[in-house]
Design a protein around this motif. Sequence first.
Motif, PDB file in Angstrom:
ATOM      1  N   ASP A 136     -29.853   1.856  -2.175  1.00  0.00           N
ATOM      2  CA  ASP A 136     -31.247   1.612  -1.812  1.00  0.00           C
ATOM      3  C   ASP A 136     -31.441   0.103  -1.746  1.00  0.00           C
ATOM      4  O   ASP A 136     -30.698  -0.660  -2.374  1.00  0.00           O
ATOM      5  CB  ASP A 136     -32.196   2.191  -2.866  1.00  0.00           C
ATOM      6  CG  ASP A 136     -31.968   3.670  -3.119  1.00  0.00           C
ATOM      7  OD1 ASP A 136     -31.437   4.341  -2.216  1.00  0.00           O
ATOM      8  OD2 ASP A 136     -32.295   4.130  -4.223  1.00  0.00           O
ATOM      9  N   ALA A 160     -38.169   2.707  -6.444  1.00  0.00           N
ATOM     10  CA  ALA A 160     -38.694   3.408  -5.268  1.00  0.00           C
ATOM     11  C   ALA A 160     -40.131   2.995  -4.971  1.00  0.00           C
ATOM     12  O   ALA A 160     -40.511   2.794  -3.812  1.00  0.00           O
ATOM     13  CB  ALA A 160     -38.606   4.909  -5.475  1.00  0.00           C
ATOM     14  N   LYS A 161     -40.923   2.845  -6.019  1.00  0.00           N
ATOM     15  CA  LYS A 161     -42.325   2.467  -5.832  1.00  0.00           C
ATOM     16  C   LYS A 161     -42.436   1.049  -5.294  1.00  0.00           C
ATOM     17  O   LYS A 161     -43.232   0.772  -4.388  1.00  0.00           O
ATOM     18  CB  LYS A 161     -43.079   2.603  -7.152  1.00  0.00           C
ATOM     19  CG  LYS A 161     -44.571   2.328  -7.023  1.00  0.00           C
ATOM     20  CD  LYS A 161     -45.293   2.573  -8.351  1.00  0.00           C
ATOM     21  CE  LYS A 161     -46.796   2.307  -8.192  1.00  0.00           C
ATOM     22  NZ  LYS A 161     -47.511   2.508  -9.472  1.00  0.00           N
ATOM     23  N   GLU A 164     -41.541   0.956  -1.642  1.00  0.00           N
ATOM     24  CA  GLU A 164     -42.630   1.461  -0.801  1.00  0.00           C
ATOM     25  C   GLU A 164     -43.742   0.441  -0.652  1.00  0.00           C
ATOM     26  O   GLU A 164     -44.327   0.296   0.424  1.00  0.00           O
ATOM     27  CB  GLU A 164     -43.174   2.758  -1.406  1.00  0.00           C
ATOM     28  CG  GLU A 164     -44.222   3.432  -0.549  1.00  0.00           C
ATOM     29  CD  GLU A 164     -44.669   4.753  -1.114  1.00  0.00           C
ATOM     30  OE1 GLU A 164     -45.668   5.300  -0.613  1.00  0.00           O
ATOM     31  OE2 GLU A 164     -44.024   5.245  -2.066  1.00  0.00           O
ATOM     32  N   GLU A 165     -43.993  -0.317  -1.725  1.00  0.00           N
ATOM     33  CA  GLU A 165     -45.105  -1.269  -1.718  1.00  0.00           C
ATOM     34  C   GLU A 165     -44.729  -2.625  -1.122  1.00  0.00           C
ATOM     35  O   GLU A 165     -45.551  -3.275  -0.470  1.00  0.00           O
ATOM     36  CB  GLU A 165     -45.608  -1.491  -3.150  1.00  0.00           C
ATOM     37  CG  GLU A 165     -46.236  -0.261  -3.782  1.00  0.00           C
ATOM     38  CD  GLU A 165     -46.591  -0.493  -5.236  1.00  0.00           C
ATOM     39  OE1 GLU A 165     -46.166  -1.539  -5.788  1.00  0.00           O
ATOM     40  OE2 GLU A 165     -47.282   0.364  -5.830  1.00  0.00           O
ATOM     41  N   SER A 167     -41.320  -3.653   0.395  1.00  0.00           N
ATOM     42  CA  SER A 167     -40.258  -3.858   1.374  1.00  0.00           C
ATOM     43  C   SER A 167     -40.803  -4.042   2.786  1.00  0.00           C
ATOM     44  O   SER A 167     -41.672  -3.285   3.242  1.00  0.00           O
ATOM     45  CB  SER A 167     -39.277  -2.680   1.368  1.00  0.00           C
ATOM     46  OG  SER A 167     -38.208  -2.917   2.261  1.00  0.00           O
ATOM     47  N   THR A 170     -39.839  -1.185   6.647  1.00  0.00           N
ATOM     48  CA  THR A 170     -40.743  -0.039   6.444  1.00  0.00           C
ATOM     49  C   THR A 170     -40.031   1.298   6.614  1.00  0.00           C
ATOM     50  O   THR A 170     -40.431   2.296   6.025  1.00  0.00           O
ATOM     51  CB  THR A 170     -41.918  -0.103   7.427  1.00  0.00           C
ATOM     52  OG1 THR A 170     -41.409  -0.203   8.775  1.00  0.00           O
ATOM     53  CG2 THR A 170     -42.793  -1.327   7.144  1.00  0.00           C
ATOM     54  N   GLY A 173     -38.305   1.715   3.332  1.00  0.00           N
ATOM     55  CA  GLY A 173     -39.301   1.529   2.284  1.00  0.00           C
ATOM     56  C   GLY A 173     -40.095   2.792   2.008  1.00  0.00           C
ATOM     57  O   GLY A 173     -40.381   3.125   0.851  1.00  0.00           O
ATOM     58  N   LEU A 174     -40.446   3.504   3.055  1.00  0.00           N
ATOM     59  CA  LEU A 174     -41.210   4.739   2.881  1.00  0.00           C
ATOM     60  C   LEU A 174     -40.401   5.813   2.156  1.00  0.00           C
ATOM     61  O   LEU A 174     -40.961   6.764   1.629  1.00  0.00           O
ATOM     62  CB  LEU A 174     -41.661   5.265   4.247  1.00  0.00           C
ATOM     63  CG  LEU A 174     -42.695   4.390   4.987  1.00  0.00           C
ATOM     64  CD1 LEU A 174     -42.967   4.964   6.368  1.00  0.00           C
ATOM     65  CD2 LEU A 174     -43.984   4.286   4.182  1.00  0.00           C
ATOM     66  N   ASN A 175     -39.072   5.643   2.133  1.00  0.00           N
ATOM     67  CA  ASN A 175     -38.186   6.580   1.434  1.00  0.00           C
ATOM     68  C   ASN A 175     -37.644   5.978   0.149  1.00  0.00           C
ATOM     69  O   ASN A 175     -36.541   6.318  -0.291  1.00  0.00           O
ATOM     70  CB  ASN A 175     -37.026   6.994   2.337  1.00  0.00           C
ATOM     71  CG  ASN A 175     -37.485   7.803   3.527  1.00  0.00           C
ATOM     72  OD1 ASN A 175     -38.292   8.719   3.387  1.00  0.00           O
ATOM     73  ND2 ASN A 175     -36.988   7.466   4.703  1.00  0.00           N
ATOM     74  N   GLY A 176     -38.402   5.071  -0.431  1.00  0.00           N
ATOM     75  CA  GLY A 176     -37.976   4.464  -1.679  1.00  0.00           C
ATOM     76  C   GLY A 176     -36.833   3.490  -1.530  1.00  0.00           C
ATOM     77  O   GLY A 176     -36.134   3.183  -2.496  1.00  0.00           O
TER      78      GLY A 176
END
Length: 280
Positions: A136, A160-161, A164-165, A167, A170, A173-176
């Motif tokens: 990741d 992961a959070k 998402e916030e 990165s 995108t 990022g939406l997948n952690g």
Amino acid sequence: MLVRPILAALLFSALVLPAAAQDADTVVAKVNDTEITLGQMAAMKLGLPPDMASMPAQELWDLMLDQMIRQAAMAEVGEATATPRDKAALVIDRRAYLAGAALERLAEFEPTDAEIQAAYEKAFPADKPVTEYDADHILLETEEAAKAVIDELAKGGDFAKLAEERSIDTGSGLNGGDLGWFTQDRMVKEFGDAVAGMEKGSTSTTPVKSQFGWHVIKLNDSRVQQPPALADIRDALIQQIRRDKVEAEIEKVTAEAKVEKTEGLDPAVLNTDILGTETK
């Protein structure tokens, strides 16, 4: 008693001989001094989409011949008024077609089983296992932002959070931050080298810089890549063998050709209207 059979045979011969004599040079129409041949008609048909090529013979014949007659008539007009650009384009089109036809014929061969096996072993050498990584990442615009994320992770922040916030990638990022499984060569060098040097379950303690920004990486797992079965990629290997042969032939023919480049020309001349295409 034998007269009628003989006459019938002669009549049959008279009917079939013209058809048998037809070949690619047989003229089917003339437009002024331009000949339209049976070979040209056949070549045109070969270039048609299947649904059109399967039309009734007479209907297709009339359609193609009408098109070629119109084309020939207009081509005479085009030739009479040909510009320097037109003449140059015709040379390029002819050259491109002949080169393409030669390469197409060259690629029309079936590799042997030995060649396919050799290509498979080259792509997946048994003595050089390939490692895959599951990682990741969080991509930041600046080193400072990346260091701030690393500090938050050290304090127990959720990777992961934060991905998402924070990165700027995108997609992941939406997948952690999940990048899935990949081999080192599929990533930019800096990223791939960093991942290859990490321990499973670890997170990078310093930002990794690449052309895309600054990465914070977490390596989840790694494994030795299992090569696909030869039967599953046989068609792909055949295509690769053909491409390699075509490329080798291009290099060979080009190397053997006598090439003379004119020295002293200014490349900037292409920025001028040497073809006279600009509106006056």
